[in-house]
Design an enzyme around this catalytic site. Structure first.
Site, PDB file in Angstrom:
ATOM      1  N   GLU A  47       0.829  -1.209   0.000  1.00  0.00           N
ATOM      2  CA  GLU A  47       0.000   0.000   0.000  1.00  0.00           C
ATOM      3  C   GLU A  47       0.861   1.254   0.000  1.00  0.00           C
ATOM      4  O   GLU A  47       0.513   2.255  -0.642  1.00  0.00           O
ATOM      5  CB  GLU A  47      -0.967   0.026   1.181  1.00  0.00           C
ATOM      6  CG  GLU A  47      -1.863   1.247   1.126  1.00  0.00           C
ATOM      7  CD  GLU A  47      -3.280   1.020   1.594  1.00  0.00           C
ATOM      8  OE1 GLU A  47      -4.070   1.968   1.468  1.00  0.00           O
ATOM      9  OE2 GLU A  47      -3.603  -0.080   2.068  1.00  0.00           O
ATOM     10  N   THR A  48       1.982   1.217   0.676  1.00  0.00           N
ATOM     11  CA  THR A  48       2.908   2.346   0.664  1.00  0.00           C
ATOM     12  C   THR A  48       3.370   2.645  -0.758  1.00  0.00           C
ATOM     13  O   THR A  48       3.345   3.798  -1.209  1.00  0.00           O
ATOM     14  CB  THR A  48       4.121   2.051   1.563  1.00  0.00           C
ATOM     15  OG1 THR A  48       3.674   1.920   2.922  1.00  0.00           O
ATOM     16  CG2 THR A  48       5.182   3.130   1.467  1.00  0.00           C
TER      17      THR A  48
END
Length: 145
Positions: free
Chosen positions: A69-70
Site C-alpha cells: 500500500e505504501t
C-alpha cells in the site's frame, strides 16, 4: 502503460522527498525505504527482521501489505493533478513464498490510471528475486481537502 521515453509521473518527486515524507510513520517504523523511480514504476525495500516478522519467524503478511500500500499509494499520488489526492479503497494480497530474513523489494506498476480510480500491481520479491507476494491496490482520486 507508458510510451518509451515518457513517464507516467506528473508530480516531481525524488527518492529523498519520498523518504522524508515517511519520517515518523509506520513506513519508517518498519524500515521501508524508497530506492528507485522509473518511467512507469516505483521501488522500495523493507528488512525482514523483528519489526516485520510474525511469531513463527516468517515475514508477516500485514507487513507485506503495508509495503504494497505504501508503494501503490505513493506512486498513485505522483500521477495526479495538483488539487487531487489518491486514497486507498481496496487492497488484496497473495502470499506465495515465505521469507525469513534479509530484504524484500517491492515494485509498483499501474494497471489502470483513470480520472477517478487507479489500480496498481505490487510485486514483492525476496533477495534472490523470487516472488513472495503479489498485491493489487485500488485507489480513488478525490479532491484534496
Amino acid at each position: 502503460m507508458s510510451i518509451p521515453g515518457t513517464t507516467i509521473f506528473r508530480r516531481d518527486q525524488d527518492l529523498a522527498a519520498l523518504n522524508a515524507l515517511s519520517r515518523g510513520t509506520a513506513i519508517e517504523a518498519l524500515g521501508i525505504e524508497f530506492t528507485g523511480i522509473g518511467a512507469d514504476h516505483l521501488v522500495a525495500t523493507m528488512p525482514v527482521d523483528a519489526r516485520s516478522r510474525q511469531p513463527y519467524g516468517l515475514l508477516h503478511g500485514g507487513a507485506s501489505v503495508l509495503l504494497a500500500e505504501t508503494l501503490g499509494s505513493s506512486a498513485g499520488n505522483m500521477c495526479i493533478a495538483e488539487g487531487e489526492v489518491c486514497v486507498g479503497i481496496e487492497i488484496n494480497a497473495n502470499h506465495v513464498r515465505a521469507v525469513r530474513e534479509g530484504i524484500v523489494t517491492g515494485t509498483a506498476r499501474p494497471l489502470h490510471l483513470g480520472r477517478s480510480t487507479q489500480v496498481w500491481e505490487i510485486r514483492i520479491e525476496d533477495a534472490r528475486g523470487r516472488l513472495a507476494c503479489v498485491s493489487r491496490l485500488t485507489l480513488a482520486v478525490v479532491p484534496a481537502a
